[in-house]
Design a protein around this motif. Sequence first.
Motif, PDB file in Angstrom:
ATOM      1  N   ARG A  70      -8.143   8.521 -10.278  1.00 33.26           N
ATOM      2  CA  ARG A  70      -7.912   7.278  -8.239  1.00 33.26           C
ATOM      3  C   ARG A  70      -7.648   6.458  -9.035  1.00 33.26           C
ATOM      4  O   ARG A  70      -8.045   5.603  -9.549  1.00 33.26           O
ATOM      5  CB  ARG A  70      -9.080   7.826  -7.645  1.00 33.26           C
TER       6      ARG A  70
ATOM      7  N   ARG B  76     -11.245   1.226  -7.275  1.00 35.99           N
ATOM      8  CA  ARG B  76     -11.608   0.163  -6.165  1.00 35.99           C
ATOM      9  C   ARG B  76     -11.622  -0.781  -5.674  1.00 35.99           C
ATOM     10  O   ARG B  76     -10.263  -1.768  -4.599  1.00 35.99           O
ATOM     11  CB  ARG B  76     -13.312   0.006  -5.732  1.00 35.99           C
TER      12      ARG B  76
ATOM     13  N   PHE C 205      -7.688  -0.643  -4.863  1.00 41.72           N
ATOM     14  CA  PHE C 205      -7.436  -0.160  -3.105  1.00 41.72           C
ATOM     15  C   PHE C 205      -7.483  -1.192  -2.715  1.00 41.72           C
ATOM     16  O   PHE C 205      -6.790  -1.429  -1.453  1.00 41.72           O
ATOM     17  CB  PHE C 205      -8.492   1.027  -3.624  1.00 41.72           C
TER      18      PHE C 205
ATOM     19  N   SER D  20      -5.118  -2.577   0.240  1.00 40.58           N
ATOM     20  CA  SER D  20      -5.133  -2.354   2.149  1.00 40.58           C
ATOM     21  C   SER D  20      -4.778  -3.809   2.042  1.00 40.58           C
ATOM     22  O   SER D  20      -4.860  -4.165   3.009  1.00 40.58           O
ATOM     23  CB  SER D  20      -6.200  -2.084   1.759  1.00 40.58           C
TER      24      SER D  20
ATOM     25  N   LEU E 118      -0.292   0.652   5.280  1.00 39.50           N
ATOM     26  CA  LEU E 118       0.562   1.834   4.298  1.00 39.50           C
ATOM     27  C   LEU E 118      -0.584   2.857   5.837  1.00 39.50           C
ATOM     28  O   LEU E 118      -0.397   4.347   5.969  1.00 39.50           O
ATOM     29  CB  LEU E 118      -0.280   1.828   3.270  1.00 39.50           C
ATOM     30  N   ALA E 119      -1.996   2.324   6.206  1.00 41.48           N
ATOM     31  CA  ALA E 119      -3.204   3.331   7.049  1.00 41.48           C
ATOM     32  C   ALA E 119      -2.215   4.089   8.061  1.00 41.48           C
ATOM     33  O   ALA E 119      -2.241   4.648   8.086  1.00 41.48           O
ATOM     34  CB  ALA E 119      -3.461   2.952   7.132  1.00 41.48           C
TER      35      ALA E 119
ATOM     36  N   GLY F  26       1.066   5.764   7.758  1.00 40.73           N
ATOM     37  CA  GLY F  26       0.922   7.535   7.014  1.00 40.73           C
ATOM     38  C   GLY F  26       1.078   8.396   8.079  1.00 40.73           C
ATOM     39  O   GLY F  26       0.839  10.024   8.054  1.00 40.73           O
ATOM     40  N   CYS F  27       0.542   8.091   9.454  1.00 41.46           N
ATOM     41  CA  CYS F  27      -0.206   9.352  10.572  1.00 41.46           C
ATOM     42  C   CYS F  27       1.387  10.295  10.984  1.00 41.46           C
ATOM     43  O   CYS F  27       0.718  11.465  11.533  1.00 41.46           O
ATOM     44  CB  CYS F  27      -0.561   8.075  11.569  1.00 41.46           C
TER      45      CYS F  27
ATOM     46  N   ALA G 247      -3.772  13.129   1.016  1.00 37.18           N
ATOM     47  CA  ALA G 247      -3.922  11.942   0.583  1.00 37.18           C
ATOM     48  C   ALA G 247      -2.924  10.862   1.981  1.00 37.18           C
ATOM     49  O   ALA G 247      -2.629  10.506   2.363  1.00 37.18           O
ATOM     50  CB  ALA G 247      -3.429  11.398  -0.397  1.00 37.18           C
TER      51      ALA G 247
ATOM     52  N   GLY H 177      -2.698   9.759   5.274  1.00 37.34           N
ATOM     53  CA  GLY H 177      -2.453   7.679   5.084  1.00 37.34           C
ATOM     54  C   GLY H 177      -3.044   6.808   3.849  1.00 37.34           C
ATOM     55  O   GLY H 177      -2.989   5.522   3.920  1.00 37.34           O
ATOM     56  N   GLU H 178      -3.762   7.553   2.770  1.00 35.32           N
ATOM     57  CA  GLU H 178      -4.011   6.887   1.408  1.00 35.32           C
ATOM     58  C   GLU H 178      -2.872   7.459   0.161  1.00 35.32           C
ATOM     59  O   GLU H 178      -3.399   6.740  -0.821  1.00 35.32           O
ATOM     60  CB  GLU H 178      -5.035   7.472   1.568  1.00 35.32           C
TER      61      GLU H 178
ATOM     62  N   THR I  83       7.066   7.989   5.244  1.00 31.94           N
ATOM     63  CA  THR I  83       6.143   6.588   5.650  1.00 31.94           C
ATOM     64  C   THR I  83       7.421   6.664   7.068  1.00 31.94           C
ATOM     65  O   THR I  83       8.496   6.426   6.503  1.00 31.94           O
ATOM     66  CB  THR I  83       5.912   5.504   4.468  1.00 31.94           C
TER      67      THR I  83
END
Lengths: 449, 318
Positions: A10, A13, A16, A20, A27-28, A31-32, A109, A113-114, A337
């Motif tokens: 993945r 941390r 990521f 962000s 990005l978050a 994705g919706c 993912a 939104g990730e 996106t």
Amino acid sequence: MGKRSRQIRRLTRQEFLLMSAGAGAGLALAGCGGGSQNNPAVQGQGGSGGGGTEYTGPTVELAFWNGFTGGDGPFMRELVDQFSSEHENIQVSMSTQEWADYYESVPAAVRGGEGPDVGIMHSDQLGTNAARGVILPLDTVAESLGLEESDFAPEVWNAGIYNGQRFGIPLDMHPLALYYNKSLLEDAGLDPNSPPTNRDDYEAALEELKSSGIQGSWVSPFPFTGTLQFESLLWQFGGDLYDEETSKATFNSDAGVEALTWMVDLVQNDYSPRDVAQDAEFIAFQNGENAFHWNGIWQINAFKEVSDLDWGVAPLPRIGSEDAVWSGSHNFVIMQTSDQNRIDASQVFINWISQQSIEWARAGQIPARASVRESQEFADLQEQSTIAEQVPYVRFVPAVPGIGDVQPESFDQAVNEAVLLQKEPKTALDEAAQRADQILEENREKYEA
Amino acid sequence: MATQGVERTGVQPPVARSAGGGRKPTDAGTFTPYLFMAPYLVLFVVFVLVPAVFGIWISLHNWDYLLPGKPWVGLENYLDLFTPNSANSTPFWNSMEATAKFTLFSVPPLVVIPLLVALILNQSFRGRNFFRAVYFAPYVLGVAVIGILWRFILDPNNGLLNYYLGALGLPDSIPWTTSLPWGWVALVGPTVWWTMGFNAVIYLTGLQDVDPALYDAAKVDGANRWQRFRHVTVPGLRPVFLFVVTTTILASANVFGQSYIITQGAPGNETRVAIWYIAQEGLRSFNMGSAAAMSYVLALALALVSLANFALLRYKED
């Protein structure tokens, strides 16, 4: 006991957080919108940005996911690092996981939104992911990058089209090939520099090897490499996996039965051991116990690393009535996106890597672009260019949505059962075809609903 | 509880004195139990109850979470499973059969062998703690680790086991991972090695709970070793048996990783287990509706097995 550990690398941390923090919440939020097939933001973007070759917006961090877990991974990572160092305002971080896990996790993912911004998908996965709204249409990208059909192998180029729109930018082709052990051929009194090219020569060579105590052509009952071999042979005997509309299985035709019977006969005639385990044919080849090994171009670097292995690679021998070989193809995709900056930056990235495809060829791939394939640099890659002699007759699995569900439930199993001598080839293929028809039918209902 | 504590210690809590200010300790009863349960209850509702109910809803549709259309199909996903030759019935029941076989083959050794191990480890001898740790150690490994480890050991062509069998002059081409019945040995053997430590620890605690006075009494009555085991240890372990058998059946029925990694379902589909097929249908083919229906059929089957198990081993004393 139900514990399931997945081999996912993945995002770390740190990656990521950087992602962000650097890019804001874009990005978050982006994705919706999952689920819609056509994103207006992309359709109308032709004139904006730098036309795919330049990006002048604010700094973005792109996440690039793929399944290059083999020897090809480090090559891609190097290209990505080079790209990032040459582009001030675009930083790309690459994450790799097993392909099977990748195709499972990317849709979730992206929806959550990730997901990544850019990814790689095989041509036969494009239809499924286009239909499910995971990836964006790229017609304008292809246009602004100046990609033209004439520069690509037609089958690769057409595989990227779903419902009249383009969803993938082809990067490479990776067909099957015949790897051969030169020392074993020599020991058996065969010419180590001219591997067999047709059925008679191949079988004669196996007989020679057998009399020198070598089982020369190990047959795997598993998808890698048994099914790949079956698909190639099926096409060589003049058959096909499915009918024209991909609505009915045809791999149980006479050609299919001939193809699978030939594989089973290799076992029956003692040219291959029975019960070959996963990867055993590959390990046996490295250990000098298997003379001919049908495997993908992506193994070139793996074999180069084995010292004391004197090997060569050639196009597949023609066992059936025509030349044909299974091939896959990696394609760039842009994930769903609505953030135009990300799309623009992704285009620049795709275009740049696409131009470096000679570097990518070194990883053990055939560039999708004809112009690169015809270059002197590619001709200098001896193994790759030998395998590329098969390009005129490479064959692909069709790219219709849901096609990936059919194989593991049908002909993968038929190959397994027949090669393990559990069922007659015809019985196994007939049963598999019946199952395949049901899944094709289900998929039609599902994706047309 | 609170009142009892007060009475026993004879100390008046300060709250009781500040009359009118707070509640009396006895009033706290209404919400207190729920507050104590709340942390677990929240997790249970969010991660078990809601998904379980939502799963039923999903199973009544043709559900792909990314497709705009999720048509309602009523009980079709369930009926399909019970219609011969429908798209899912044959592979699903094949996988259920594989799970049942694995459970049948793995539960007896996982109930008996750890008991023997526990009996030995319950003796006092030098290095006892070392051996207790050794038997438990494999349990901490992940299934991917033990799967790959055993795949290498059991590989029919290049594996260690066949190599050593050959060195001893025994048959050296046993198809451990590609043929039956060897495939079951390849799944059950590593599983027993991997998880017996857990059951052994449970037994060990159970053994330590058996009143030593009972053994002494039995000895006085002239009971031999076997009689002491049969008439003191076994009855004393009865509730532990119930726990071990139930959890082992459930754990075995949830098998996935071993068959996915070691035998890869071979030959054909014979060792492809239910959880694997359900995961493939739901997460690879994105047919979450039928996958959910299959999950409920599996869950129902396991509930029935557990009930039968409770009925057979019920603690009869009271």
